[in-house]
Design a protein around this motif. Structure first.
Motif, PDB file in Angstrom:
ATOM      1  N   ARG A 201       0.943  -1.329   0.023  1.00  0.00           N
ATOM      2  CA  ARG A 201       0.107   0.071  -0.083  1.00  0.00           C
ATOM      3  C   ARG A 201       0.826   1.307   0.145  1.00  0.00           C
ATOM      4  NH1 ARG A 201      -2.594  -3.249   3.564  1.00  0.00           N
ATOM      5  NH2 ARG A 201      -1.865  -2.269   5.523  1.00  0.00           N
ATOM      6  N   LYS A 202       1.906   1.146  -0.844  1.00  0.00           N
ATOM      7  CA  LYS A 202       2.804   2.373  -0.846  1.00  0.00           C
ATOM      8  C   LYS A 202       2.184   3.304  -1.693  1.00  0.00           C
ATOM      9  CE  LYS A 202       5.652   0.775  -4.569  1.00  0.00           C
ATOM     10  NZ  LYS A 202       4.834  -0.137  -4.926  1.00  0.00           N
ATOM     11  N   GLY A 203       2.616   4.620  -1.312  1.00  0.00           N
ATOM     12  CA  GLY A 203       1.977   5.944  -2.082  1.00  0.00           C
ATOM     13  C   GLY A 203       3.043   6.106  -3.362  1.00  0.00           C
ATOM     14  N   HIS A 260       6.953   9.026   4.925  1.00  0.00           N
ATOM     15  CA  HIS A 260       5.495   9.031   4.684  1.00  0.00           C
ATOM     16  C   HIS A 260       4.823  10.363   4.077  1.00  0.00           C
ATOM     17  CE1 HIS A 260       5.388   6.107   7.953  1.00  0.00           C
ATOM     18  NE2 HIS A 260       4.441   5.623   7.675  1.00  0.00           N
ATOM     19  N   ARG A 261       3.953  10.221   3.620  1.00  0.00           N
ATOM     20  CA  ARG A 261       3.082  11.439   2.959  1.00  0.00           C
ATOM     21  C   ARG A 261       1.746  11.476   3.651  1.00  0.00           C
ATOM     22  NH1 ARG A 261       2.443  10.511  -2.501  1.00  0.00           N
ATOM     23  NH2 ARG A 261       4.421  11.771  -3.093  1.00  0.00           N
ATOM     24  N   ILE A 263      -2.187  12.572   3.929  1.00  0.00           N
ATOM     25  CA  ILE A 263      -3.231  12.632   2.877  1.00  0.00           C
ATOM     26  C   ILE A 263      -4.325  13.036   3.637  1.00  0.00           C
ATOM     27  CG2 ILE A 263      -4.881  11.243   1.615  1.00  0.00           C
ATOM     28  CD1 ILE A 263      -2.260  10.460   0.453  1.00  0.00           C
ATOM     29  N   GLN A 273       0.530   7.926   4.348  1.00  0.00           N
ATOM     30  CA  GLN A 273       0.706   6.892   3.273  1.00  0.00           C
ATOM     31  C   GLN A 273       2.244   6.538   3.255  1.00  0.00           C
ATOM     32  OE1 GLN A 273       0.197   8.580  -0.607  1.00  0.00           O
ATOM     33  NE2 GLN A 273      -1.051   6.762  -1.044  1.00  0.00           N
ATOM     34  N   GLU A 274       2.808   5.373   3.524  1.00  0.00           N
ATOM     35  CA  GLU A 274       4.218   5.298   3.530  1.00  0.00           C
ATOM     36  C   GLU A 274       4.904   5.214   2.091  1.00  0.00           C
ATOM     37  OE1 GLU A 274       7.654   2.249   5.409  1.00  0.00           O
ATOM     38  OE2 GLU A 274       5.587   2.017   5.807  1.00  0.00           O
TER      39      GLU A 274
END
Length: 316
Positions: A201-203, A260-261, A263, A273-274
């Motif tokens: 589930r990476k960005g 991370h980012r 959201i 989101q990693e």
């Protein structure tokens, strides 16, 4: 009749008080009995939990406060070098240490990321991804050039830090971080490296924005120095519009790195989101000056036999 096809209900295991499962000689039987014993323990624990919850509900507001579970962290042995944020001596040290020019905004971080000699696939990819996390960093693959010779060249070209990724059997397993021109140099053991494509589930790929940096739990004098080293790799003013954050989280002297980012789902809800990569570092030594394996003066070396006397003693 009797045979209605139902298996007899398993009776509750009742062992004599002094009986130990390890006395059973047959391995399969021993394993089976052990599992049943574990099951019984679990049942008893759940029953106790239920009973306690009912008691709490019955008492309502008068219920005693919940007990705080004991963890290795909150049982930590006190470290006499733990830093008090208002300590004048620490403030003076920080105003005059090797990182002062960075914190006073006199220098702009410029980082050279290099590798051990002739790196292989995974290390190469890791360096490339690390370069997308740290702004203004340049990757150079080493072919036979000694670190001693690289350092003067770095200083001449205004690099402020040198990161060396070492590998063993094609797997990145060490990181050397040297602050230029006067040091210090930290050697870390590196483990649990996960590249971008290995993260679930990476960005999307990170953008070129300057990330925010979070340093957690660097409480002692040594921890403070290491935290300052990591901070000095990143430019001062994060571009919050990029919503990217690099975290160095110290727990029990293991430094976990995550990227991370944020959201923003709404004004109140935010998810993360990693982006990757991720890795774990363990400090092995801190050396004054730049990299010098022969004549370096060490400020701190991790000596396991002498230092790790208690599981609750941490150094960072």
């Amino acid at each position: 009749g009797r045979g209605e096809g139902r298996a007899p209900a398993p009776e509750r295991v009742l062992f004599p008080p002094t009986f130990s499962v390890s006395e059973i000689k047959n391995k399969q039987r021993r394993h089976f009995m052990f599992l049943r014993w574990k099951q019984q323990q679990r049942k008893e624990k759940l029953a106790l939990k239920k009973k306690r919850r009912k008691e709490r509900e019955a008492l309502g507001d008068k219920a005693p406060p919940k007990a705080v579970p004991k963890t290795i962290e909150n049982q930590r042995v006190y470290d006499e070098t733990t830093v008090d944020p208002n300590d004048e001596e620490v403030a003076f040290d920080e105003a005059t240490d090797e990182f002062a020019p960075y914190f006073n905004r006199q220098t702009v971080p410029k980082i050279l990321i290099t590798t051990s000699d002739r790196p292989r696939g995974r290390t190469v990819r890791f360096c490339e991804q690390l370069a997308t996390v740290i702004p203004n960093s340049h990757v150079y693959y080493r072919r036979g050039l000694a670190l001693k010779r690289i350092i003067p060249q770095c200083i001449a070209r205004d690099f402020t830090d040198l990161i060396v990724i070492n590998e063993d059997r094609k797997i990145p397993n060490g990181l050397v971080l040297s602050h230029l021109p006067d040091g210090p140099t930290a050697h870390f053991r590196m483990s649990s490296v996960r590249l971008r494509k290995e993260i679930k589930r990476k960005g999307k790929e990170p953008t070129e924005h300057v990330p925010e940096v979070i340093l957690n739990n660097f409480t002692t004098r040594l921890g403070h120095s290491i935290g300052r080293m990591f901070a000095a790799l990143f430019p001062h003013d994060p571009q919050f519009i990029g919503r990217q954050v690099a975290t160095f989280h110290n727990q029990r002297d293991y430094i976990f790195f995550r990227f991370h980012r944020y959201i923003f789902k709404s004004e109140k809800k935010v998810g993360i989101q990693e982006l990757g990569p991720r890795f774990t570092l363990k400090l092995r030594s801190l050396q004054k000056g730049t990299f010098d394996s022969k004549f370096g003066e060490y400020e701190w070396i991790h000596k396991r036999r002498e230092m790790d006397t208690s599981r609750r003693k941490f150094h960072l």
